[in-house]
Each structure stands twice: as C-alpha cells, then as structure tokens.
Design a protein around this motif. Structure first.
Motif, PDB file in Angstrom:
ATOM      1  N   SER A  42       0.828  -1.205   0.000  1.00 46.00           N
ATOM      2  CA  SER A  42       0.000   0.000   0.000  1.00 46.00           C
ATOM      3  C   SER A  42       0.865   1.259   0.000  1.00 46.00           C
ATOM      4  O   SER A  42       0.431   2.316  -0.435  1.00 46.00           O
ATOM      5  CB  SER A  42      -0.964  -0.007   1.194  1.00 46.00           C
ATOM      6  OG  SER A  42      -0.262   0.223   2.391  1.00 46.00           O
ATOM      7  N   LEU A  43       2.101   1.141   0.479  1.00 42.40           N
ATOM      8  CA  LEU A  43       2.990   2.307   0.464  1.00 42.40           C
ATOM      9  C   LEU A  43       3.614   2.530  -0.899  1.00 42.40           C
ATOM     10  O   LEU A  43       3.690   3.653  -1.377  1.00 42.40           O
ATOM     11  CB  LEU A  43       4.120   2.142   1.491  1.00 42.40           C
ATOM     12  CG  LEU A  43       3.754   2.295   2.962  1.00 42.40           C
ATOM     13  CD1 LEU A  43       4.989   2.056   3.818  1.00 42.40           C
ATOM     14  CD2 LEU A  43       3.191   3.677   3.240  1.00 42.40           C
ATOM     15  N   ILE A  44       4.100   1.449  -1.523  1.00 44.97           N
ATOM     16  CA  ILE A  44       4.839   1.674  -2.773  1.00 44.97           C
ATOM     17  C   ILE A  44       4.067   1.271  -4.019  1.00 44.97           C
ATOM     18  O   ILE A  44       4.514   1.509  -5.122  1.00 44.97           O
ATOM     19  CB  ILE A  44       6.215   0.973  -2.765  1.00 44.97           C
ATOM     20  CG1 ILE A  44       6.061  -0.505  -2.459  1.00 44.97           C
ATOM     21  CG2 ILE A  44       7.163   1.631  -1.792  1.00 44.97           C
ATOM     22  CD1 ILE A  44       7.350  -1.242  -2.530  1.00 44.97           C
ATOM     23  N   MET A  45       2.878   0.671  -3.813  1.00 47.45           N
ATOM     24  CA  MET A  45       2.005   0.319  -4.936  1.00 47.45           C
ATOM     25  C   MET A  45       2.718  -0.489  -6.008  1.00 47.45           C
ATOM     26  O   MET A  45       2.592  -0.222  -7.205  1.00 47.45           O
ATOM     27  CB  MET A  45       1.406   1.593  -5.549  1.00 47.45           C
ATOM     28  CG  MET A  45       0.499   2.295  -4.572  1.00 47.45           C
ATOM     29  SD  MET A  45      -0.225   3.751  -5.299  1.00 47.45           S
ATOM     30  CE  MET A  45      -0.877   4.522  -3.827  1.00 47.45           C
ATOM     31  N   ASN A  46       3.516  -1.417  -5.580  1.00 48.54           N
ATOM     32  CA  ASN A  46       4.189  -2.300  -6.529  1.00 48.54           C
ATOM     33  C   ASN A  46       4.372  -3.631  -5.805  1.00 48.54           C
ATOM     34  O   ASN A  46       5.204  -3.758  -4.908  1.00 48.54           O
ATOM     35  CB  ASN A  46       5.536  -1.691  -6.927  1.00 48.54           C
ATOM     36  CG  ASN A  46       6.348  -2.606  -7.821  1.00 48.54           C
ATOM     37  OD1 ASN A  46       6.240  -3.834  -7.750  1.00 48.54           O
ATOM     38  ND2 ASN A  46       7.169  -2.022  -8.661  1.00 48.54           N
ATOM     39  N   ASN A  47       3.550  -4.618  -6.181  1.00 51.34           N
ATOM     40  CA  ASN A  47       3.503  -5.863  -5.418  1.00 51.34           C
ATOM     41  C   ASN A  47       4.812  -6.640  -5.374  1.00 51.34           C
ATOM     42  O   ASN A  47       5.205  -7.141  -4.336  1.00 51.34           O
ATOM     43  CB  ASN A  47       2.389  -6.761  -5.955  1.00 51.34           C
ATOM     44  CG  ASN A  47       1.026  -6.161  -5.695  1.00 51.34           C
ATOM     45  OD1 ASN A  47       0.909  -5.101  -5.082  1.00 51.34           O
ATOM     46  ND2 ASN A  47      -0.008  -6.813  -6.167  1.00 51.34           N
ATOM     47  N   SER A  48       5.501  -6.728  -6.530  1.00 46.59           N
ATOM     48  CA  SER A  48       6.710  -7.562  -6.512  1.00 46.59           C
ATOM     49  C   SER A  48       7.827  -6.866  -5.737  1.00 46.59           C
ATOM     50  O   SER A  48       8.581  -7.512  -5.007  1.00 46.59           O
ATOM     51  CB  SER A  48       7.152  -7.939  -7.924  1.00 46.59           C
ATOM     52  OG  SER A  48       7.409  -6.772  -8.662  1.00 46.59           O
ATOM     53  N   TYR A  86      10.115   3.787   2.188  1.00 46.87           N
ATOM     54  CA  TYR A  86      10.318   5.211   1.967  1.00 46.87           C
ATOM     55  C   TYR A  86      11.626   5.461   1.217  1.00 46.87           C
ATOM     56  O   TYR A  86      11.674   6.243   0.282  1.00 46.87           O
ATOM     57  CB  TYR A  86      10.294   5.961   3.300  1.00 46.87           C
ATOM     58  CG  TYR A  86       9.825   7.380   3.107  1.00 46.87           C
ATOM     59  CD1 TYR A  86       8.477   7.651   2.891  1.00 46.87           C
ATOM     60  CD2 TYR A  86      10.716   8.445   3.095  1.00 46.87           C
ATOM     61  CE1 TYR A  86       8.023   8.934   2.672  1.00 46.87           C
ATOM     62  CE2 TYR A  86      10.278   9.743   2.877  1.00 46.87           C
ATOM     63  CZ  TYR A  86       8.935   9.980   2.676  1.00 46.87           C
ATOM     64  OH  TYR A  86       8.493  11.246   2.440  1.00 46.87           O
ATOM     65  N   ASN A  87      12.671   4.732   1.620  1.00 39.05           N
ATOM     66  CA  ASN A  87      13.954   4.858   0.913  1.00 39.05           C
ATOM     67  C   ASN A  87      13.830   4.427  -0.532  1.00 39.05           C
ATOM     68  O   ASN A  87      14.388   5.048  -1.427  1.00 39.05           O
ATOM     69  CB  ASN A  87      15.037   4.014   1.594  1.00 39.05           C
ATOM     70  CG  ASN A  87      15.598   4.741   2.788  1.00 39.05           C
ATOM     71  OD1 ASN A  87      15.326   5.933   2.973  1.00 39.05           O
ATOM     72  ND2 ASN A  87      16.355   4.054   3.604  1.00 39.05           N
ATOM     73  N   SER A  88      13.079   3.354  -0.739  1.00 42.16           N
ATOM     74  CA  SER A  88      12.904   2.848  -2.087  1.00 42.16           C
ATOM     75  C   SER A  88      12.193   3.889  -2.955  1.00 42.16           C
ATOM     76  O   SER A  88      12.556   4.115  -4.097  1.00 42.16           O
ATOM     77  CB  SER A  88      12.110   1.554  -2.024  1.00 42.16           C
ATOM     78  OG  SER A  88      11.632   1.243  -3.293  1.00 42.16           O
ATOM     79  N   LEU A  89      11.171   4.533  -2.383  1.00 42.09           N
ATOM     80  CA  LEU A  89      10.458   5.576  -3.127  1.00 42.09           C
ATOM     81  C   LEU A  89      11.383   6.746  -3.435  1.00 42.09           C
ATOM     82  O   LEU A  89      11.351   7.312  -4.510  1.00 42.09           O
ATOM     83  CB  LEU A  89       9.267   6.090  -2.307  1.00 42.09           C
ATOM     84  CG  LEU A  89       8.040   5.191  -2.258  1.00 42.09           C
ATOM     85  CD1 LEU A  89       7.046   5.726  -1.236  1.00 42.09           C
ATOM     86  CD2 LEU A  89       7.382   5.099  -3.619  1.00 42.09           C
ATOM     87  N   ARG A  90      12.223   7.076  -2.464  1.00 43.21           N
ATOM     88  CA  ARG A  90      13.110   8.225  -2.622  1.00 43.21           C
ATOM     89  C   ARG A  90      14.175   7.952  -3.687  1.00 43.21           C
ATOM     90  O   ARG A  90      14.549   8.836  -4.449  1.00 43.21           O
ATOM     91  CB  ARG A  90      13.788   8.518  -1.275  1.00 43.21           C
ATOM     92  CG  ARG A  90      14.238   9.947  -1.098  1.00 43.21           C
ATOM     93  CD  ARG A  90      15.153  10.052   0.077  1.00 43.21           C
ATOM     94  NE  ARG A  90      16.223   9.053  -0.029  1.00 43.21           N
ATOM     95  CZ  ARG A  90      16.805   8.477   1.013  1.00 43.21           C
ATOM     96  NH1 ARG A  90      16.430   8.763   2.227  1.00 43.21           N
ATOM     97  NH2 ARG A  90      17.771   7.595   0.831  1.00 43.21           N
ATOM     98  N   ASP A  91      14.632   6.699  -3.747  1.00 45.25           N
ATOM     99  CA  ASP A  91      15.713   6.352  -4.672  1.00 45.25           C
ATOM    100  C   ASP A  91      15.234   6.136  -6.099  1.00 45.25           C
ATOM    101  O   ASP A  91      16.012   6.149  -7.031  1.00 45.25           O
ATOM    102  CB  ASP A  91      16.455   5.086  -4.200  1.00 45.25           C
ATOM    103  CG  ASP A  91      17.118   5.312  -2.850  1.00 45.25           C
ATOM    104  OD1 ASP A  91      17.300   6.495  -2.482  1.00 45.25           O
ATOM    105  OD2 ASP A  91      17.439   4.329  -2.175  1.00 45.25           O
ATOM    106  N   THR A  92      13.937   5.877  -6.255  1.00 48.61           N
ATOM    107  CA  THR A  92      13.414   5.702  -7.617  1.00 48.61           C
ATOM    108  C   THR A  92      13.121   7.096  -8.142  1.00 48.61           C
ATOM    109  O   THR A  92      12.828   7.996  -7.379  1.00 48.61           O
ATOM    110  CB  THR A  92      12.089   4.913  -7.563  1.00 48.61           C
ATOM    111  OG1 THR A  92      12.231   3.883  -6.589  1.00 48.61           O
ATOM    112  CG2 THR A  92      11.766   4.290  -8.907  1.00 48.61           C
ATOM    113  N   LYS A  93      13.199   7.258  -9.422  1.00 54.02           N
ATOM    114  CA  LYS A  93      12.933   8.590  -9.981  1.00 54.02           C
ATOM    115  C   LYS A  93      11.419   8.789 -10.066  1.00 54.02           C
ATOM    116  O   LYS A  93      10.811   8.607 -11.109  1.00 54.02           O
ATOM    117  CB  LYS A  93      13.569   8.715 -11.375  1.00 54.02           C
ATOM    118  CG  LYS A  93      15.069   8.496 -11.381  1.00 54.02           C
ATOM    119  CD  LYS A  93      15.803   9.651 -10.680  1.00 54.02           C
ATOM    120  CE  LYS A  93      17.288   9.427 -10.617  1.00 54.02           C
ATOM    121  NZ  LYS A  93      17.728   8.606  -9.484  1.00 54.02           N
TER     122      LYS A  93
END
Length: 186
Positions: A42-48, A86-93
């Motif tokens: 639900s945070l990153i909206m990407n299941n895999s 959160y880090n993953s979201l920040r690191d993705t463009k």
C-alpha cells in the motif's frame, strides 16, 4: 499457551529467535509476513517490489537476530518496512505527484497495528474501484505490474500523453481519498 497474536506471545518468540531458534522465527514470519506485505504494497504500490523489501527485512532480522533488542518486535518490523519503502520511493525517480501520494500515505503509516494497515489497504482498494475503468486499468498496469507508460500506450492502443494523464488523475484521486483517511486516524 498465550494467544499467538498477542504482543507478549510475539515477544516470547522474538527472545527465542535471539537464541537462533528457527522454529520461533518461522512462527513469527507466518504471523507477520502478510500484514507487512500488505502494508508495504500500500505504500509503494508495486507488489513484486513490496515482496522483495519485506523479504529483505526478514533476512536482515535473522542475520542480526543476536543483536536486536526490542521491546515490541512487531512495531520494530513495521518501522523497518516503512523505512525501507520510503527509501525505495526516494531512490526511484518518482515524479512529484507520486512523492506527494507517498508522503500522504507515509503520514498515515504511523499506524502500526495490522488491523489499521489492512483497513488502509481496503480504503486504497475502494478508492481504486471508484476510478473510471480505463483509469484503473492504466494505473494497475503502471503501479502494480510495473509496466512502462510507453508499453501501456501500445498495449491499450492509446497515446502516451493519455497514459500520463490517467496516472496523474488516479494519483490525485488517491491522494484526495487518503487525506480523508489521514484525518480519521488522528
């Protein structure tokens, strides 16, 4: 035997994990994996990607088990997954709208009980269900199946611009619906 889902029971398992008890680790894992995954998705909206991140948290927990002193293992693991997402979201463009949505969801995510997490997840699903059919389709292909805008345009035989418009419409709608959630939880 204490009820397995109480914090006390989970703490007992966490103490056994500290002593390298694999059975205790597996019990905790089967108890907490799914709510953690729902939360991450639900945070990153990407299941895999959500699956991978949750997996990383559990691997890290096992590797550092002897050094992790925690009062509440569930809270510790949920904080860890929130931080990782959160880090993953920040690191993705990500574009600005996506970051805004992530921010609004991350504010909600001070909630660490899985009931609330599942409730949030249900609200996201309801919000998605209220989107126009084509918009839902585009959004799911983009966020959940991780397909590029160009591929979506080809697949659905619509313009690249139309794909972008549908995605930003979906994100705006989600953000609006979730900001209502935010005020409900505080």
């Amino acid at each position: 035997m204490k009820h397995p889902h109480t914090n006390e029971a989970q703490q007992e398992l966490a103490l056994r994990v500290q002593d390298s008890d694999r059975e205790a680790f597996n019990s905790l894992f089967s108890m907490l994996w799914e709510p953690m995954y729902t939360y991450a998705a639900s945070l990153i909206m990407n299941n895999s990607l959500a699956k991978d991140l949750v997996q990383d948290i559990w691997i890290d927990y096992w590797q550092r088990r002897e050094h992790i002193e925690v009062e509440n293992i569930k809270s510790y693991l949920f904080k860890a997954i929130r931080y990782k997402c959160y880090n993953s979201l920040r690191d993705t463009k990500f574009n600005k709208t996506q970051i805004d949505v992530a921010d609004s969801i991350c504010v909600v995510s001070e909630i660490e009980q899985e009931e609330d997490v599942l409730e949030l997840s249900k609200r996201i699903d309801r919000s998605m269900a209220n989107l126009p059919q084509r918009c839902q389709e585009v959004f799911r292909l983009s966020r959940i199946h991780n397909i590029s805008n160009k591929e979506i345009a080809n697949q659905l035989n619509i313009s690249h611009r139309s794909v972008e418009n549908q995605i930003s419409f979906a994100l705006r709608r989600l953000r609006k619906d979730l900001s209502i959630v935010k005020s409900m939880f505080f």
